[in-house]
Design a protein around this motif. Structure first.
Motif, PDB file in Angstrom:
ATOM      1  N   ASP A 196       0.809  -1.224   0.000  1.00 33.31           N
ATOM      2  CA  ASP A 196       0.000   0.000   0.000  1.00 33.31           C
ATOM      3  C   ASP A 196       0.841   1.271   0.000  1.00 33.31           C
ATOM      4  N   GLY A 197       2.086   1.164   0.435  1.00 36.16           N
ATOM      5  CA  GLY A 197       2.940   2.342   0.492  1.00 36.16           C
ATOM      6  C   GLY A 197       4.383   1.947   0.758  1.00 36.16           C
ATOM      7  N   PHE A 198       5.278   2.918   0.629  1.00 33.64           N
ATOM      8  CA  PHE A 198       6.711   2.663   0.732  1.00 33.64           C
ATOM      9  C   PHE A 198       7.359   3.643   1.715  1.00 33.64           C
TER      10      PHE A 198
ATOM     11  N   SER B 238       3.906   2.389  -9.258  1.00 35.27           N
ATOM     12  CA  SER B 238       2.690   1.727  -8.782  1.00 35.27           C
ATOM     13  C   SER B 238       1.610   2.721  -8.370  1.00 35.27           C
ATOM     14  N   ASN B 239       1.951   4.006  -8.464  1.00 38.90           N
ATOM     15  CA  ASN B 239       1.017   5.071  -8.047  1.00 38.90           C
ATOM     16  C   ASN B 239       0.609   4.909  -6.591  1.00 38.90           C
ATOM     17  N   LYS B 240       1.603   4.577  -5.756  1.00 42.28           N
ATOM     18  CA  LYS B 240       1.383   4.410  -4.321  1.00 42.28           C
ATOM     19  C   LYS B 240       2.191   5.473  -3.571  1.00 42.28           C
ATOM     20  N   PRO B 241       1.788   5.831  -2.347  1.00 39.82           N
ATOM     21  CA  PRO B 241       2.499   6.867  -1.595  1.00 39.82           C
ATOM     22  C   PRO B 241       3.803   6.350  -0.986  1.00 39.82           C
ATOM     23  N   TYR B 242       4.680   7.267  -0.650  1.00 40.98           N
ATOM     24  CA  TYR B 242       5.901   6.902   0.062  1.00 40.98           C
ATOM     25  C   TYR B 242       6.237   7.986   1.074  1.00 40.98           C
TER      26      TYR B 242
ATOM     27  N   PHE C 155       1.224   8.349   7.287  1.00 39.43           N
ATOM     28  CA  PHE C 155       0.331   7.902   6.220  1.00 39.43           C
ATOM     29  C   PHE C 155      -1.129   8.109   6.625  1.00 39.43           C
ATOM     30  N   LYS C 156      -1.454   7.734   7.850  1.00 38.37           N
ATOM     31  CA  LYS C 156      -2.834   7.827   8.308  1.00 38.37           C
ATOM     32  C   LYS C 156      -3.315   9.278   8.361  1.00 38.37           C
TER      33      LYS C 156
END
Length: 237
Positions: free
Chosen positions: A58-60, A86-90, A201-202
């Motif tokens: 889900d994220g990096f 992957s168009n995921k957050p980091y 992230f949250k």
């Protein structure tokens, strides 16, 4: 939330997959090989060992330093590529913060450090409290003698940690209330980066939340030589 976490700030490479408050897998490789050669292999193994695929992440999270200039750039570039692909957050987390975070309890000052050459160290000072990890001296590149002076003036128990703390063991023994962490606590754990990043992230709705350059604290030797020769940074026109 599953996070893939990467640390390449020192000679040791660490990769972990965490989910919420659990470590699903964690690999640490301490053989002084180039991170550019082993990092993707470690990432692939950590994901497979966790029972997941890259699409399940889900994220990096990546360490942003201080540490090895080359290692930090490799880790940051790898994680950014995976996140953007992957168009995921980091998120990027301070290496010193992660080291201090890994200490469960200590009634005094926590002092992680890295060798910055010429009797200098990269360091920051922390305390544990009910509110979590408190920074009492921000990230700095400082002469080891000056650090010893500051710590003796504070007059509290001090825990030194990080592989490079052992390089300065004789000098740091001048700190009257200083002790040294166990070898287990001297390594940056990728999982510590992840647990520190979870709240970020949250609280940011999974947007990319830290796109800063690596935290070098000071410029590299090559850049210093360029500035001395040309009177300006390589980034100045």
């Amino acid at each position: 939330m599953k996070l893939l976490c990467v640390d390449s700030s020192s000679e040791t490479a660490s990769v972990a997959v965490i989910e919420d408050n659990k470590i699903l897998s964690e690999l640490t490789y301490n053989d002084k090989k180039q991170h550019s050669v082993i990092l993707m292999t470690l990432i692939d193994a950590a994901i497979k060992n966790s029972g997941n695929k890259i699409s399940d992440i889900d994220g990096f999270v990546v360490s942003k330093g201080p540490g090895s200039f080359t290692g930090l750039r490799i880790g940051m570039a790898t994680v950014k590529a995976l996140a953007h692909g992957s168009n995921k957050p980091y998120a990027s987390i301070s290496t010193l913060d992660a080291l201090a975070y890994s200490i469960p309890e200590f009634n005094g000052i926590i002092c992680p450090l890295f060798d910055a050459l010429r009797d200098n160290v990269y360091t920051a000072l922390y305390k544990k409290s009910n509110d979590g990890l408190l920074t009492i001296h921000d990230h700095d590149a400082i002469e080891i003698s000056k650090l010893i002076e500051i710590l003796n003036e504070l007059g509290e128990p001090v825990l030194f940690l990080g592989d490079d703390s052992l390089k300065f063991k004789d000098k740091l023994s001048e700190v009257k209330l200083g002790v040294f962490a166990s070898p287990f606590n001297n390594l940056v754990r990728a999982s510590s980066l992840g647990f520190m990043a979870l709240e970020r992230f949250k609280n940011s709705n999974f947007d990319n939340i830290d796109e800063d350059a690596p935290l070098y604290i000071r410029v590299s030797q090559a850049e210093r030589e360029y500035i001395n020769k040309h009177g300006k940074s390589v980034y100045e026109k």
